[in-house]
Design a protein around this motif. Structure first.
Motif, PDB file in Angstrom:
ATOM      1  N   LEU A  74      -6.985  20.238 -17.096  1.00  0.00           N
ATOM      2  CA  LEU A  74      -6.942  19.164 -16.099  1.00  0.00           C
ATOM      3  C   LEU A  74      -5.927  18.099 -16.511  1.00  0.00           C
ATOM      4  O   LEU A  74      -5.219  17.537 -15.663  1.00  0.00           O
ATOM      5  CB  LEU A  74      -8.326  18.539 -15.939  1.00  0.00           C
ATOM      6  CG  LEU A  74      -9.380  19.388 -15.207  1.00  0.00           C
ATOM      7  CD1 LEU A  74     -10.738  18.698 -15.246  1.00  0.00           C
ATOM      8  CD2 LEU A  74      -8.955  19.652 -13.760  1.00  0.00           C
ATOM      9  N   ALA A  75      -5.840  17.835 -17.818  1.00  0.00           N
ATOM     10  CA  ALA A  75      -4.854  16.859 -18.294  1.00  0.00           C
ATOM     11  C   ALA A  75      -3.432  17.366 -18.085  1.00  0.00           C
ATOM     12  O   ALA A  75      -2.508  16.564 -17.872  1.00  0.00           O
ATOM     13  CB  ALA A  75      -5.103  16.548 -19.776  1.00  0.00           C
ATOM     14  N   GLN A 129      -4.378   6.997 -20.451  1.00  0.00           N
ATOM     15  CA  GLN A 129      -5.821   7.154 -20.356  1.00  0.00           C
ATOM     16  C   GLN A 129      -6.343   8.080 -21.448  1.00  0.00           C
ATOM     17  O   GLN A 129      -5.583   8.806 -22.106  1.00  0.00           O
ATOM     18  CB  GLN A 129      -6.205   7.713 -18.975  1.00  0.00           C
ATOM     19  CG  GLN A 129      -5.838   6.809 -17.813  1.00  0.00           C
ATOM     20  CD  GLN A 129      -6.622   5.513 -17.820  1.00  0.00           C
ATOM     21  OE1 GLN A 129      -7.807   5.477 -18.171  1.00  0.00           O
ATOM     22  NE2 GLN A 129      -5.950   4.414 -17.475  1.00  0.00           N
ATOM     23  N   GLN A 130      -7.658   8.048 -21.627  1.00  0.00           N
ATOM     24  CA  GLN A 130      -8.313   8.908 -22.603  1.00  0.00           C
ATOM     25  C   GLN A 130      -8.077  10.377 -22.255  1.00  0.00           C
ATOM     26  O   GLN A 130      -8.142  10.765 -21.090  1.00  0.00           O
ATOM     27  CB  GLN A 130      -9.818   8.613 -22.623  1.00  0.00           C
ATOM     28  CG  GLN A 130     -10.591   9.417 -23.650  1.00  0.00           C
ATOM     29  CD  GLN A 130     -12.076   9.084 -23.618  1.00  0.00           C
ATOM     30  OE1 GLN A 130     -12.510   8.210 -22.881  1.00  0.00           O
ATOM     31  NE2 GLN A 130     -12.845   9.780 -24.440  1.00  0.00           N
ATOM     32  N   ASP A 131      -7.796  11.185 -23.261  1.00  0.00           N
ATOM     33  CA  ASP A 131      -7.507  12.620 -23.113  1.00  0.00           C
ATOM     34  C   ASP A 131      -6.208  12.877 -22.347  1.00  0.00           C
ATOM     35  O   ASP A 131      -5.899  14.022 -22.028  1.00  0.00           O
ATOM     36  CB  ASP A 131      -8.646  13.361 -22.397  1.00  0.00           C
ATOM     37  CG  ASP A 131      -9.949  13.321 -23.165  1.00  0.00           C
ATOM     38  OD1 ASP A 131      -9.893  13.504 -24.401  1.00  0.00           O
ATOM     39  OD2 ASP A 131     -11.009  13.104 -22.543  1.00  0.00           O
ATOM     40  N   GLY A 132      -5.436  11.808 -22.052  1.00  0.00           N
ATOM     41  CA  GLY A 132      -4.219  11.984 -21.277  1.00  0.00           C
ATOM     42  C   GLY A 132      -4.493  12.421 -19.858  1.00  0.00           C
ATOM     43  O   GLY A 132      -3.617  12.987 -19.192  1.00  0.00           O
ATOM     44  N   ARG A 138     -12.209  10.942 -15.128  1.00  0.00           N
ATOM     45  CA  ARG A 138     -12.887  10.628 -16.381  1.00  0.00           C
ATOM     46  C   ARG A 138     -14.365  11.021 -16.328  1.00  0.00           C
ATOM     47  O   ARG A 138     -14.910  11.563 -17.294  1.00  0.00           O
ATOM     48  CB  ARG A 138     -12.758   9.134 -16.689  1.00  0.00           C
ATOM     49  CG  ARG A 138     -13.422   8.731 -18.011  1.00  0.00           C
ATOM     50  CD  ARG A 138     -13.268   7.255 -18.272  1.00  0.00           C
ATOM     51  NE  ARG A 138     -11.857   6.875 -18.331  1.00  0.00           N
ATOM     52  CZ  ARG A 138     -11.432   5.615 -18.384  1.00  0.00           C
ATOM     53  NH1 ARG A 138     -12.314   4.629 -18.354  1.00  0.00           N
ATOM     54  NH2 ARG A 138     -10.141   5.344 -18.441  1.00  0.00           N
ATOM     55  N   ARG A 139     -15.037  10.743 -15.217  1.00  0.00           N
ATOM     56  CA  ARG A 139     -16.466  11.072 -15.133  1.00  0.00           C
ATOM     57  C   ARG A 139     -16.680  12.581 -15.218  1.00  0.00           C
ATOM     58  O   ARG A 139     -17.659  13.045 -15.801  1.00  0.00           O
ATOM     59  CB  ARG A 139     -17.063  10.517 -13.844  1.00  0.00           C
ATOM     60  CG  ARG A 139     -18.569  10.740 -13.760  1.00  0.00           C
ATOM     61  CD  ARG A 139     -19.155  10.176 -12.480  1.00  0.00           C
ATOM     62  NE  ARG A 139     -20.574  10.517 -12.379  1.00  0.00           N
ATOM     63  CZ  ARG A 139     -21.332  10.278 -11.312  1.00  0.00           C
ATOM     64  NH1 ARG A 139     -20.806   9.655 -10.249  1.00  0.00           N
ATOM     65  NH2 ARG A 139     -22.603  10.637 -11.300  1.00  0.00           N
ATOM     66  N   CYS A 154     -20.043  15.611  -9.553  1.00  0.00           N
ATOM     67  CA  CYS A 154     -21.096  15.421 -10.548  1.00  0.00           C
ATOM     68  C   CYS A 154     -22.456  15.181  -9.899  1.00  0.00           C
ATOM     69  O   CYS A 154     -23.492  15.275 -10.572  1.00  0.00           O
ATOM     70  CB  CYS A 154     -20.759  14.233 -11.452  1.00  0.00           C
ATOM     71  SG  CYS A 154     -19.177  14.400 -12.320  1.00  0.00           S
ATOM     72  N   GLU A 155     -22.479  14.868  -8.622  1.00  0.00           N
ATOM     73  CA  GLU A 155     -23.722  14.548  -7.934  1.00  0.00           C
ATOM     74  C   GLU A 155     -24.274  15.716  -7.134  1.00  0.00           C
ATOM     75  O   GLU A 155     -25.319  15.580  -6.495  1.00  0.00           O
ATOM     76  CB  GLU A 155     -23.489  13.351  -6.999  1.00  0.00           C
ATOM     77  CG  GLU A 155     -22.941  12.116  -7.709  1.00  0.00           C
ATOM     78  CD  GLU A 155     -22.465  11.055  -6.746  1.00  0.00           C
ATOM     79  OE1 GLU A 155     -22.499  11.325  -5.516  1.00  0.00           O
ATOM     80  OE2 GLU A 155     -22.043   9.973  -7.201  1.00  0.00           O
ATOM     81  N   MET A 156     -23.604  16.872  -7.123  1.00  0.00           N
ATOM     82  CA  MET A 156     -24.016  18.009  -6.308  1.00  0.00           C
ATOM     83  C   MET A 156     -24.722  19.038  -7.175  1.00  0.00           C
ATOM     84  O   MET A 156     -24.402  19.207  -8.359  1.00  0.00           O
ATOM     85  CB  MET A 156     -22.803  18.655  -5.631  1.00  0.00           C
ATOM     86  CG  MET A 156     -21.997  17.727  -4.747  1.00  0.00           C
ATOM     87  SD  MET A 156     -20.575  18.583  -4.012  1.00  0.00           S
ATOM     88  CE  MET A 156     -19.741  17.227  -3.201  1.00  0.00           C
ATOM     89  N   ASP A 157     -25.684  19.758  -6.535  1.00  0.00           N
ATOM     90  CA  ASP A 157     -26.291  20.881  -7.238  1.00  0.00           C
ATOM     91  C   ASP A 157     -25.364  22.081  -7.144  1.00  0.00           C
ATOM     92  O   ASP A 157     -24.310  22.028  -6.492  1.00  0.00           O
ATOM     93  CB  ASP A 157     -27.679  21.208  -6.683  1.00  0.00           C
ATOM     94  CG  ASP A 157     -27.669  21.559  -5.201  1.00  0.00           C
ATOM     95  OD1 ASP A 157     -26.691  22.189  -4.730  1.00  0.00           O
ATOM     96  OD2 ASP A 157     -28.632  21.219  -4.494  1.00  0.00           O
TER      97      ASP A 157
END
Length: 691
Positions: free
Chosen positions: A318-319, A327-330, A336-337, A378-381
C-alpha cells in the motif's frame, strides 16, 4: 523432413522471377507483334517470346524457390525465437500492469508460496526448495530438475501474477542468449490460456492427446505471428516453455473435469526420455478433487501453494501504491487506520480480505481517489466488505476513467454490458468452447436475436450472391438462383471458417504488388490466349489470383486493445475481398476465349464494376462468416445488452482494468470478477455440449 519457409532472399528471388516473367512476356509480345503480320502473328510472337521470358524469369524464380531455408534450421528458429520473445515480453508486461491496476513500474506484492505437506502429495515431484516467494520464483524454478511446476492457490490468490513474474524473469534471462546469434536451444516462455484448448472428446490415448496439445500450441504461436512450419518446429524442438494458465477453468465446477484430465494425460506423456517442462496453474481445491476422484495429477512436477500475504506485506505494498514520505510507514494518512487495524488484528476480517491479491486490488481501485476514506472498511463485517468491494468497483472506475474528454459512462450501463459479456462466455463454456477468451465478433451468436441475425445475414448474402453471379459470371438466372440458395443456407447453418483468434492486417506493399501483377496478367492475357488453350490460361490466372489474395494480409500475433479485434478483421476482410472480387469481375468482363476485348474497355467499365463489386464483397463476407457482425452491429434496435459503440467501450474497460488482453482474445481481469457479473441462469453448472 520439415517444410521450408520464406526468407528475405528467397522471397526477393521469386518476386523478381515472376515480375521478370510477366514484364518480359508483355514487352516481347508487343514488340514481336509489331514485326509480324497476318492471322498467325500473335501465335508467332508468343512462341518467339516464350524462350526470352523463360531465360529472364526462370533463373531467379528457381534460385529463390531453392533458397528457402528449412523450418527447423537452428538459425531460423533462433531468429523467430527472438521475435517471439519480444512480443511475449511486451504483451505480458501490459497484462501485469493491468492486473495490478497500476502504471509506470508496476510491482506486485511479494506473495509467498510453499510446497504441500508430504502427506498431501500423491505424485512424483521434481525437487525444489520448500518455500519461496514471487521475488525469488525464478531461483526456485532453477532448482527443478525437469522444469515442471504446478502453481496452486485459492481464487484470487495471485497465481497468474506469479507466473507472469516468472515469465518476465525467464524472458530477461533468455534475451542475451538469443541476441548472441548462437544455435543453442533457448526456451521462450509463452503463457497460453488453457480453456481455449479443445481436444477430441473421444480420444483417451495419451500420445494422441499430446499431439493434439502440440497442435494447439502451434496454432497459438501462429496467432502471435509465427509461421506455422516454424511454430511447429519451435514446439517440437523444445524452444518453447508453455505456461498453461487456467486448468480449473476448462470444465464446469460440479463435473468430472474431462477436459482437464485430457490435458494432464497429454502433459504426462514423455517427450523423448522424460516429460517436457511446463508451468501449470490451477485452483488448489479443484486440483485436489481431480487427484482424489479421477487420479488426474501432473507427474514428475513440483507443486507450490500460494500463501496469503501477511499484514506487513500488505502495508508495504500500500505504501508503494500510495506513498507519502512524511507519514508513518511512508503511507498516505487516510490509510493509517487500515494499517493499524491490520497490525492489531493480523487474522481479523479486514486482514482476511486484504491479504488476498484480488481483494487488495479491489480495495486500492475503490479507494484510489484522495477524497475517499479507506477506514470505512474497518467497520464492515466479512460478507459486507466482500459485497461492498465488488459492488463499488465499477462506480469507482467510471469516476476515475472518463469515456472521453467530456463524459463518463454510467455505472449501471457498464454493469449491464459486462453482464452481457460474462453471460456470453458462460454460454460458450456450455457449448464446449473457451469460457474465458472473448472475441467481440462472435458476440452476436449468443444474443437474444441470434436467429434473426442469422436469417438476415443469410438473406442478404444469398441476394448479393444472386445479383453478382448473374451479372458478372453467369447469364442464367436459374443457375444463379440455385447458387444463391445454397450460399444462403450455408450462411444460416454454417460457422465462420476462420478461427476467432486469427486476425490479419492488410500488407499495403503486398497489396500494391498484387494489383500490379494482376494488371500485368490482364495485359498479357491477349497473347497467352492466342497461343494456349483458353481454359488453362484462365485456370492459371485464377490460381495466381487466389495465391495473391492470401498474401495481402499479415497475421497479427497480438493486439494492443480490444477494439482492434473488431476493427482489424472488418477492415482486412473488406480490403482483401474487394481486391479479390474486383479483379475477378474485371477479368470476366474484359476477357473472352478470343482474347482481351479492348474495345469494351472504358471508364464506364470501371464505373459499372463498383456496385457489382460491392455486392460481390457482401456475398464474399457472408460466406466468410464476417457479415453476421455487420448485420448485428447495424441493427437499429439493439436493446440494452451492449453499447452502440462496442469497441470504444471495450477499450475503456481494458484501460480501466476490468478486462485484459491475451494474444488476440479479451478476458476479464479475473475469473471471480467474471463470475460476479454472470447471471444465475448462465452459470457454469452444466456439462459442455459434446462435439
Amino acid at each position: 523432413m520439415r517444410g521450408r519457409v520464406w526468407s528475405g532472399r528467397s522471397a526477393l528471388g521469386v518476386g523478381v522471377g515472376i515480375t521478370a516473367f510477366l514484364v518480359s512476356i508483355v514487352v516481347a509480345t508487343v514488340w514481336l507483334l509489331s514485326l509480324t503480320d497476318g492471322d498467325d502473328g500473335a501465335g508467332i510472337a508468343n512462341v518467339l517470346a516464350l524462350p526470352l521470358t523463360m531465360l529472364l524469369g526462370l533463373p531467379p524464380l528457381i534460385w529463390g524457390w531453392r533458397a528457402r531455408p528449412r523450418a527447423d534450421d537452428p538459425l531460423v528458429l533462433a531468429r523467430e525465437a527472438r521475435r517471439l520473445l519480444d512480443v511475449v515480453a511486451t504483451t505480458e508486461a501490459r497484462t501485469l500492469a493491468t492486473l495490478l491496476g497500476d502504471t509506470g513500474r508496476a510491482r506486485p506484492a511479494d506473495v509467498g508460496f510453499a510446497q504441500p505437506e508430504a502427506a498431501q502429495v500423491t505424485w512424483r515431484t521434481d525437487g525444489g526448495t520448500v518455500t519461496g516467494s514471487l521475488n525469488t520464483v525464478t531461483d526456485f524454478y532453477d532448482t527443478l530438475e525437469l522444469g515442471r511446476l504446478l502453481v496452486l492457490g485459492a481464487a484470487g490468490s495471485g497465481k497468474t501474477v506469479l507466473v507472469l513474474q516468472l515469465l518476465r524473469d525467464l524472458a530477461d534471462r533468455a534475451r542475451p542468449a538469443l541476441e548472441s546469434g548462437g544455435r543453442t536451444t533457448v526456451r521462450v516462455p509463452v503463457r497460453l490460456s488453457l480453456p481455449s484448448f479443445i481436444a477430441p472428446t473421444s480420444t483417451v490415448d495419451a500420445g494422441l492427446l499430446r499431439a493434439a496439445l502440440d497442435d494447439w500450441m502451434t496454432r497459438q504461436l501462429t496467432v502471435r505471428g509465427t509461421p506455422k512450419a516454424i511454430a511447429r518446429a519451435l514446439v517440437d524442438n523444445g524452444w518453447v516453455l508453455p505456461i498453461l494458465d487456467g486448468l480449473d477453468e476448462m470444465d464446469p465446477d460440479d463435473g468430472d473435469a474431462p477436459r482437464a484430465q485430457q490435458v494432464l494425460a497429454a502433459l504426462n506423456d514423455p517427450v523423448g526420455s522424460a516429460p517436457g517442462p511446463v508451468v501449470l496453474t490451477c485452483r488448489a481445491h479443484r486440483y485436489a478433487r481431480l487427484a482424489r476422484k479421477s487420479g488426474g495429477v501432473l507427474q514428475d512436477a513440483t507443486a507450490v501453494t500460494l500463501q496469503p500475504l501477511d499484514a506487513e506485506q500488505v502495508i508495504s505494498w500500500l505504501a508503494y501504491r500510495f506513498p507519502d514520505s512524511t507519514q508513518q510507514d511512508g503511507l498516505q494518512k487516510r490509510w493509517r487506520r487500515v494499517a493499524t487495524t491490520l497490525r492489531k488484528h493480523p487474522r481479523g476480517r479486514l486482514a482476511a480480505c486484504l491479504t488476498t491479491p484480488l481483494r487488495l486490488y479491489l480495495a486500492t481501485a475503490v479507494f484510489q481517489s484522495p477524497d475517499t476514506k479507506p477506514a470505512r472498511m474497518c467497520e464492515m463485517d466479512a460478507d459486507e466488505l466482500e459485497k461492498f468491494l465488488f459492488a463499488q468497483l465499477v462506480p469507482a472506475l467510471t469516476r476515475h476513467h472518463p469515456r472521453d474528454e467530456h463524459s463518463h459512462y454510467r455505472p449501471d450501463d457498464v454493469g449491464r454490458w459486462l453482464t452481457t459479456l460474462a453471460d456470453h462466455l458462460a454460454v460458450m463454456a456450455k457449448r464446449g468452447q473457451s469460457g474465458v477468451d472473448l472475441y467481440p465478433l462472435r458476440l452476436w451468436g449468443t444474443s437474444k436475436s441470434a436467429t434473426r441475425t442469422r436469417s438476415h445475414t443469410a438473406v442478404l448474402s444469398g441476394t448479393a450472391t444472386f445479383f453478382w453471379v448473374d451479372n458478372s459470371l453467369l447469364d442464367y438466372a436459374l443457375t444463379s438462383g440455385l447458387i444463391a440458395i445454397v450460399v444462403g443456407i450455408g450462411v444460416y447453418h454454417g460457422e465462420p471458417w476462420k478461427s476467432a483468434g486469427n486476425i490479419g492486417r492488410v500488407n499495403l506493399r503486398a497489396l500494391v504488388v498484387a494489383v500490379l501483377l494482376n494488371v500485368a496478367f490482364v495485359v498479357a492475357y491477349h497473347g497467352l490466349v492466342a497461343s494456349y488453350d483458353y481454359f488453362w490460361v484462365l485456370l492459371l490466372w485464377m490460381a495466381v489470383h487466389a495465391f495473391l489474395f492470401f498474401l495481402v494480409t499479415d497475421p497479427q500475433h497480438s493486439i494492443e486493445r480490444p477494439s482492434s479485434a473488431i476493427r482489424l478483421p472488418l477492415w482486412t476482410e473488406c480490403v482483401s475481398s474487394s481486391f479479390f472480387v474486383f479483379f475477378l469481375y474485371l477479368n470476366s468482363a474484359l476477357q473472352s476465349d478470343d482474347g482481351l476485348l479492348w474495345e469494351t474497355f472504358s471508364l464506364a467499365t470501371l464505373l459499372d464494376a463498383v456496385p457489382l463489386c460491392a455486392i460481390g464483397v457482401v456475398a464474399f463476407l457472408g460466406v466468410d462468416g464476417t457479415a453476421a457482425h455487420f448485420v448485428s452491429a447495424l441493427r437499429t434496435k439493439r436493446g440494452d445488452e451492449l453499447p452502440r459503440r462496442l469497441g470504444q467501450f471495450l477499450d475503456w474497460a481494458y484501460h480501466a482494468g476490468l478486462l485484459r488482453m491475451s494474444g488476440t482474445a479479451t478476458q476479464f481481469r479475473h475469473r471471480e470478477l467474471q463470475d460476479h457479473f454472470t447471471t444465475v441462469r448462465t452459470r457454469r453448472t452444466a456439462r459442455p455440449r459434446r462435439r
